[in-house]
Design a protein around this motif. Structure first.
Motif, PDB file in Angstrom:
ATOM      1  N   THR A 197       0.705  -1.200   0.159  1.00  0.00           N
ATOM      2  CA  THR A 197       0.091  -0.193  -0.019  1.00  0.00           C
ATOM      3  C   THR A 197       1.004   1.333  -0.185  1.00  0.00           C
ATOM      4  O   THR A 197       1.895   1.421   0.867  1.00  0.00           O
ATOM      5  CB  THR A 197      -0.929  -0.135   1.238  1.00  0.00           C
ATOM      6  OG1 THR A 197      -1.572  -1.388   1.118  1.00  0.00           O
ATOM      7  CG2 THR A 197      -1.851   1.251   1.354  1.00  0.00           C
ATOM      8  N   ILE A 198       0.581   2.233  -0.793  1.00  0.00           N
ATOM      9  CA  ILE A 198       1.483   3.443  -1.086  1.00  0.00           C
ATOM     10  C   ILE A 198       0.816   4.587  -1.034  1.00  0.00           C
ATOM     11  O   ILE A 198      -0.350   4.719  -1.462  1.00  0.00           O
ATOM     12  CB  ILE A 198       2.133   3.253  -2.591  1.00  0.00           C
ATOM     13  CG1 ILE A 198       2.741   1.819  -2.970  1.00  0.00           C
ATOM     14  CG2 ILE A 198       2.952   4.416  -2.877  1.00  0.00           C
ATOM     15  CD1 ILE A 198       3.879   1.814  -2.217  1.00  0.00           C
ATOM     16  N   ALA A 199       1.403   5.470  -0.314  1.00  0.00           N
ATOM     17  CA  ALA A 199       0.757   6.945  -0.111  1.00  0.00           C
ATOM     18  C   ALA A 199       1.623   7.664  -0.659  1.00  0.00           C
ATOM     19  O   ALA A 199       2.739   7.717  -0.888  1.00  0.00           O
ATOM     20  CB  ALA A 199       0.737   6.948   1.467  1.00  0.00           C
ATOM     21  N   ARG A 221       0.029   5.204   9.461  1.00  0.00           N
ATOM     22  CA  ARG A 221      -0.460   3.978  10.534  1.00  0.00           C
ATOM     23  C   ARG A 221      -1.663   3.309  10.244  1.00  0.00           C
ATOM     24  O   ARG A 221      -1.795   2.323  10.001  1.00  0.00           O
ATOM     25  CB  ARG A 221       0.149   4.240  11.853  1.00  0.00           C
ATOM     26  CG  ARG A 221       1.379   4.281  12.206  1.00  0.00           C
ATOM     27  CD  ARG A 221       1.891   3.574  13.535  1.00  0.00           C
ATOM     28  NE  ARG A 221       3.427   3.719  13.332  1.00  0.00           N
ATOM     29  CZ  ARG A 221       4.090   4.572  13.999  1.00  0.00           C
ATOM     30  NH1 ARG A 221       3.452   5.699  14.582  1.00  0.00           N
ATOM     31  NH2 ARG A 221       5.406   4.703  14.178  1.00  0.00           N
ATOM     32  N   ALA A 222      -2.544   4.402  10.468  1.00  0.00           N
ATOM     33  CA  ALA A 222      -4.142   3.828  10.443  1.00  0.00           C
ATOM     34  C   ALA A 222      -4.328   3.435   9.149  1.00  0.00           C
ATOM     35  O   ALA A 222      -5.200   2.582   8.980  1.00  0.00           O
ATOM     36  CB  ALA A 222      -4.541   5.369  10.681  1.00  0.00           C
ATOM     37  N   GLY A 223      -3.848   3.937   8.176  1.00  0.00           N
ATOM     38  CA  GLY A 223      -3.911   3.491   6.760  1.00  0.00           C
ATOM     39  C   GLY A 223      -3.343   2.339   6.379  1.00  0.00           C
ATOM     40  O   GLY A 223      -3.346   1.920   5.025  1.00  0.00           O
ATOM     41  N   GLU A 224      -2.491   1.663   7.143  1.00  0.00           N
ATOM     42  CA  GLU A 224      -1.785   0.403   6.976  1.00  0.00           C
ATOM     43  C   GLU A 224      -1.036   0.516   5.630  1.00  0.00           C
ATOM     44  O   GLU A 224      -0.887  -0.167   4.808  1.00  0.00           O
ATOM     45  CB  GLU A 224      -2.783  -0.808   6.737  1.00  0.00           C
ATOM     46  CG  GLU A 224      -3.390  -0.823   8.201  1.00  0.00           C
ATOM     47  CD  GLU A 224      -4.285  -2.227   8.375  1.00  0.00           C
ATOM     48  OE1 GLU A 224      -4.665  -2.733   6.963  1.00  0.00           O
ATOM     49  OE2 GLU A 224      -4.464  -2.753   9.271  1.00  0.00           O
ATOM     50  N   VAL A 225      -0.279   1.876   5.640  1.00  0.00           N
ATOM     51  CA  VAL A 225       0.520   2.117   4.381  1.00  0.00           C
ATOM     52  C   VAL A 225       1.947   1.290   4.758  1.00  0.00           C
ATOM     53  O   VAL A 225       2.355   1.070   5.927  1.00  0.00           O
ATOM     54  CB  VAL A 225       0.882   3.656   4.421  1.00  0.00           C
ATOM     55  CG1 VAL A 225       1.843   4.135   3.430  1.00  0.00           C
ATOM     56  CG2 VAL A 225      -0.469   4.226   3.895  1.00  0.00           C
ATOM     57  N   ASP A 226       2.573   0.865   3.352  1.00  0.00           N
ATOM     58  CA  ASP A 226       3.818   0.209   3.540  1.00  0.00           C
ATOM     59  C   ASP A 226       4.861   1.258   2.924  1.00  0.00           C
ATOM     60  O   ASP A 226       5.943   1.284   3.531  1.00  0.00           O
ATOM     61  CB  ASP A 226       3.824  -1.033   2.641  1.00  0.00           C
ATOM     62  CG  ASP A 226       2.905  -1.946   3.110  1.00  0.00           C
ATOM     63  OD1 ASP A 226       2.972  -2.435   4.190  1.00  0.00           O
ATOM     64  OD2 ASP A 226       1.904  -2.189   2.463  1.00  0.00           O
ATOM     65  N   GLY A 227       4.727   1.997   1.890  1.00  0.00           N
ATOM     66  CA  GLY A 227       5.486   2.729   1.230  1.00  0.00           C
ATOM     67  C   GLY A 227       5.165   3.995   1.055  1.00  0.00           C
ATOM     68  O   GLY A 227       3.841   4.007   0.596  1.00  0.00           O
ATOM     69  N   VAL A 228       5.951   5.052   1.094  1.00  0.00           N
ATOM     70  CA  VAL A 228       5.581   6.417   0.848  1.00  0.00           C
ATOM     71  C   VAL A 228       6.586   7.176  -0.091  1.00  0.00           C
ATOM     72  O   VAL A 228       7.573   6.924  -0.408  1.00  0.00           O
ATOM     73  CB  VAL A 228       5.843   7.234   2.008  1.00  0.00           C
ATOM     74  CG1 VAL A 228       5.455   8.767   1.965  1.00  0.00           C
ATOM     75  CG2 VAL A 228       4.926   6.847   3.348  1.00  0.00           C
ATOM     76  N   VAL A 229       6.056   7.788  -1.131  1.00  0.00           N
ATOM     77  CA  VAL A 229       6.479   8.698  -2.204  1.00  0.00           C
ATOM     78  C   VAL A 229       6.381   9.870  -1.832  1.00  0.00           C
ATOM     79  O   VAL A 229       5.183  10.406  -1.993  1.00  0.00           O
ATOM     80  CB  VAL A 229       5.924   8.319  -3.549  1.00  0.00           C
ATOM     81  CG1 VAL A 229       6.577   9.241  -4.566  1.00  0.00           C
ATOM     82  CG2 VAL A 229       6.206   6.822  -4.034  1.00  0.00           C
ATOM     83  N   LEU A 230       7.578  10.720  -1.580  1.00  0.00           N
ATOM     84  CA  LEU A 230       7.352  12.070  -1.463  1.00  0.00           C
ATOM     85  C   LEU A 230       7.891  13.038  -2.480  1.00  0.00           C
ATOM     86  O   LEU A 230       8.732  12.419  -3.210  1.00  0.00           O
ATOM     87  CB  LEU A 230       8.559  12.360  -0.162  1.00  0.00           C
ATOM     88  CG  LEU A 230       8.332  11.785   1.104  1.00  0.00           C
ATOM     89  CD1 LEU A 230       9.123  10.581   1.305  1.00  0.00           C
ATOM     90  CD2 LEU A 230       8.595  12.941   2.219  1.00  0.00           C
TER      91      LEU A 230
END
Lengths: 115, 170
Positions: free
Chosen positions: B46-48, B158-167
């Protein structure tokens, strides 16, 4: 954004910055950078260029999954093909310094006045 | 033109000089780099997205530009939330250091929510997070950003159970 990225990585997320200024982003000590030679305000790509934007995001996600060494910068192979970007209006700090040129030294030195 | 990205291809001489001075001060080869490996394949992750373009929903409070006009040393250090359904029509851009025209024409130029959704639909990654975040990137003193804003974004990830983040800096 480099400091923000460090906090998120330390909090347990795998992070990557897609950075048009990789030297500056790297100076913060971030785990992963996908470097992109695109102008400010169009980091992902030109407005409406769906194929180009998709290719850049796909390459960034691949770098997120593949980089194994902390502090790696992967230089993405895209080159800017759009028109030369137009600058926006001068920001307030530039107007301030043109009125009070001696403040430029403070900005250069990172000597930020408290509010 | 080399194979490496030129960090100064699009900067003015004045900006280049400031950037180089700040880089020299910030760079610390001895500093430990935090590291969280992606433990799942991309196709299950899951990516944010985090954009520093100062993107706020039209129904939300815009980033504070008036405050920065009054005190040009201080940019708004708060954040705004977008959803994975947010489109260009839904947003306003508050950032005095970029040409906003491009983002206002197509949010995906700085905050590629639609592109991320399409890659998820095509199975190239697991899932687009339900929430994505924007800050406004002109922050000379990061104290408040790090103390107030970042912990709230981390709680959302955390609440969204994110694994990876693209800034996406702009």
């Amino acid at each position: 954004m480099g400091l923000v990225q460090r906090e998120m990585e330390a909090a347990g997320f795998s992070t990557i910055s897609l950075s048009p200024m990789p030297e500056w982003t790297a100076a913060a000590g971030v785990p992963r950078i996908a470097a992109i030679e695109h102008p400010f305000g169009q980091t992902i790509g030109r407005p409406g260029d769906v194929a180009g934007q998709t290719a850049v995001l796909r390459a960034t996600l691949a770098a997120l999954a593949e980089i194994e060494e902390p502090g790696t910068i992967r230089h993405l192979p895209f080159r800017w093909t759009g028109p030369e970007p137009e600058e926006g209006p001068a920001p307030p700090i530039v107007e301030l310094i043109s009125r009070r040129p001696w403040l430029y030294r403070k900005l250069l030195a990172g000597d930020i006045p408290a509010a | 033109m080399g194979d490496e990205v030129d960090s100064y291809r699009f900067t003015s001489r004045a900006t280049t000089r400031i950037a180089r001075a700040w880089i020299k001060r910030e760079a610390d080869p001895a500093r430990l780099i935090p590291w969280t490996p992606l433990t799942k394949p991309l196709s299950e992750s899951t990516i944010a997205l985090i954009s520093s373009a100062g993107v706020a929903l039209k129904e939300d409070r815009p980033f504070d530009q008036q405050g920065e006009r009054q005190n040009p040393w201080r940019g708004d250090p708060s954040f705004r939330v977008a959803s994975n359904q947010t489109t260009t029509e839904d947003i306003q851009v508050g950032h005095l250091h970029i040409n906003k025209r491009y983002a206002e024409q197509d949010m995906n130029s700085v905050f590629p929510i639609q592109r991320l959704g399409e890659l998820a639909e095509q199975g190239e990654m697991g899932r687009a997070a339900a929430e994505h975040y924007s800050i406004m990137g002109y922050i000379l003193d990061p104290t408040e950003l790090l103390r107030e804003t970042v912990p709230q974004i981390i709680a959302g990830l955390r609440a969204g159970e994110v694994d990876g983040v693209v800034l996406v800096p702009v």
